[in-house]
Design a protein around this motif. Structure first.
Motif, short mmCIF file in Angstrom:
data_model
loop_
_atom_site.label_atom_id
_atom_site.label_comp_id
_atom_site.label_asym_id
_atom_site.label_seq_id
_atom_site.Cartn_x
_atom_site.Cartn_y
_atom_site.Cartn_z
N TYR A 211 0.71 -1.10 -0.20
CA TYR A 211 0.07 0.00 -0.14
C TYR A 211 1.00 1.38 -0.03
O TYR A 211 1.47 1.39 1.00
N LYS A 212 0.74 1.84 -0.98
CA LYS A 212 1.80 3.25 -1.28
C LYS A 212 1.13 4.29 -0.72
O LYS A 212 1.98 5.35 -0.03
N THR A 213 -0.19 4.48 -0.41
CA THR A 213 -0.87 5.55 -0.06
C THR A 213 -2.04 5.08 0.90
O THR A 213 -2.45 3.96 0.74
N PRO A 214 -2.40 5.86 1.84
CA PRO A 214 -3.38 5.32 2.79
C PRO A 214 -5.13 5.22 2.06
O PRO A 214 -5.82 4.52 2.44
N LEU A 215 -5.14 5.87 1.03
CA LEU A 215 -6.56 6.32 0.59
C LEU A 215 -6.35 6.37 -1.22
O LEU A 215 -5.74 7.37 -1.43
#
Length: 449
Positions: A211-215
């Motif tokens: 997961y590179k970003t939370p959202l």
């Protein structure tokens, strides 16, 4: 100092239509190119611990075309100028591998491995094992589940291993082993792993990717030139300093939607004109830990990334959505808002225009949106309710009032209820979609709300 252990990484610049072409039927040309980009970056992150310890030196062998100077600059801009880049020679994969191994040994390498970038399970530990196996073996092979190999390594050039191979088939490993045995080579095998080559392989990527970003905010569009610029600006302002990913999945717009999105520096992925398919494709390519599905004419509240995160960590929660506001002052709109928000809270039944969000893990486990021509968000919520709670954030999105202005508040409400009733009574979704388009002719140029 260059290490005697050399790692050859085969990849290409992610040009739509040229990258991961066997995935184009599922992801489209732009989507396949984006996946190529993601998998290459994933591979480099996976092997970085080995490179940083000086246990090997890495070379990126990229597919080159007619404009070699520009292509090299593209690679440097993408993956970093500090890396070593070499262009692949023309010919089949065997010719390319032969040239790369020959180059490495000529420049002093003692143990050489070659890998691609489509095996997400390949990391530093397996590379270390491969180098160790070459201490006592002539050849090391990483078996792929499709009958090929994801890694090949040797201590000297053995060009016969790359001749008379039917590349791209399930016979590659068998043929390679047969040649090696005919040459009396000792062979070491690494654990079997899966490549990402075909649409049915995509779940492997979902399980392996970081997961590179939370959202990730996923926006399906069709002819949304009047709304999309303001929506993208709202996202930028409302997320504050938090890092998020935004993907626009366009269903062959005929206005300036795509140009506006590209001008904002956001990826645009082409897809069929079906909102469920568009959202599912966006999720396939998204790299966020959580997904938020946003209609192109809907504005998010300030601080929405934190609101999503805070909602999904609540015990027993599988998904969430926001309260609804409708732009405009038509008589009856406030009553519609009240009714929607009461229904959402009491029945846990928000609809798509309330910006449904959930974790990537829950989305994949559920199998994504059902690919229906209408009611995909309604059916998705029904399925989610069977697995956990759906919480409504005490903050509102603001959606366009264009449908209520076009049809009137009463007629819009009756149409919506007729679609829901028909769906519950078992009317085929295709027929519901035709009825809906007949009642609202303006919906023919955009996804059905």
């Amino acid at each position: 100092m260059i290490s005697p252990n050399r790692l050859l990484i085969f990849t290409r610049y992610p040009v739509p239509g040229q990258a991961k072409t066997r995935l184009i039927p599922a992801l489209g040309a732009e989507g396949s190119a984006l996946l190529q980009r993601q998998m290459t970056e994933h591979t480099l992150r996976q092997i970085e611990p080995l490179i940083q310890t000086d246990r090997c030196s890495a070379e990126i062998w990229y597919a080159a075309g007619a404009d070699a100077e520009n292509e090299l600059q593209q690679m440097r801009d993408w993956l970093g100028a500090e890396r070593q880049y070499l262009s692949q020679v023309e010919g089949d994969l065997g010719v390319k591998l032969t040239a790369a191994f020959q180059n490495a040994f000529k420049r002093g390498a003692e143990k050489v491995l070659a890998i691609g970038t489509d095996c997400p399970g390949l990391g530093s530990d397996r590379l270390k094992e491969a180098y160790q196996q070459l201490e006592s073996h002539d050849l090391v092979l990483g078996k792929a589940t499709d009958g090929g190999y994801y890694l090949i390594g040797m201590k000297r050039l053995i060009p016969e291993l790359f001749r008379d191979i039917t590349w791209g088939t399930s016979e590659v490993l068998r043929q390679t082993v047969a040649i090696a045995q005919s040459l009396n080579l000792s062979i070491a095998y690494l654990d079997e792993l899966s490549d990402i080559d075909y649409p049915e392989d995509l779940p492997i990527w979902h399980r392996a990717k970081e997961y590179k970003t939370p959202l990730s905010v996923i926006i399906p569009t069709v002819n949304e030139g009047r709304s999309i610029q303001a929506t993208l600006q709202n996202i930028q302002e409302a997320c504050g300093e938090e890092a998020i990913e935004v993907l626009v999945i366009d269903g062959k717009s005929e206005d300036d939607t795509i140009a506006q999105v590209q001008a904002a520096g956001i990826p645009v992925i082409s897809a069929p004109r079906n909102r469920a398919e568009q959202m599912n494709l966006g999720a396939q390519l998204a790299s966020g830990e959580n997904f938020l599905f946003l209609h192109a004419d809907t504005r998010l509240p300030a601080g929405f990334p934190a609101l999503v995160r805070q909602t999904l960590v609540q015990p027993g929660t599988i998904a969430g959505a926001f309260q609804l506001q409708i732009a405009g002052d038509l008589p009856g709109l406030r009553l519609v808002e009240w009714g929607v928000n009461r229904r959402s809270h009491l029945l846990q039944m928000p609809y798509g225009d309330q910006a449904i969000f959930l974790s990537a893990a829950a989305f994949y486990e559920l199998g994504g949106f059902p690919e229906l021509p209408i009611m995909e968000d309604f059916e998705m919520i029904l399925r989610l309710r069977q697995r956990g709670g759906i919480r409504i954030v005490p903050a509102a999105v603001k959606t366009s009032g264009r449908r209520w202005q076009r049809l009137g508040v009463l007629k819009t409400t009756l149409v919506n209820q007729a679609m829901i009733t028909g769906y519950f009574l078992g009317v085929p979704p295709d027929r519901l979609a035709r009825w809906y388009r007949g009642l609202d002719s303006a919906s023919r140029d955009r996804p059905i709300p």
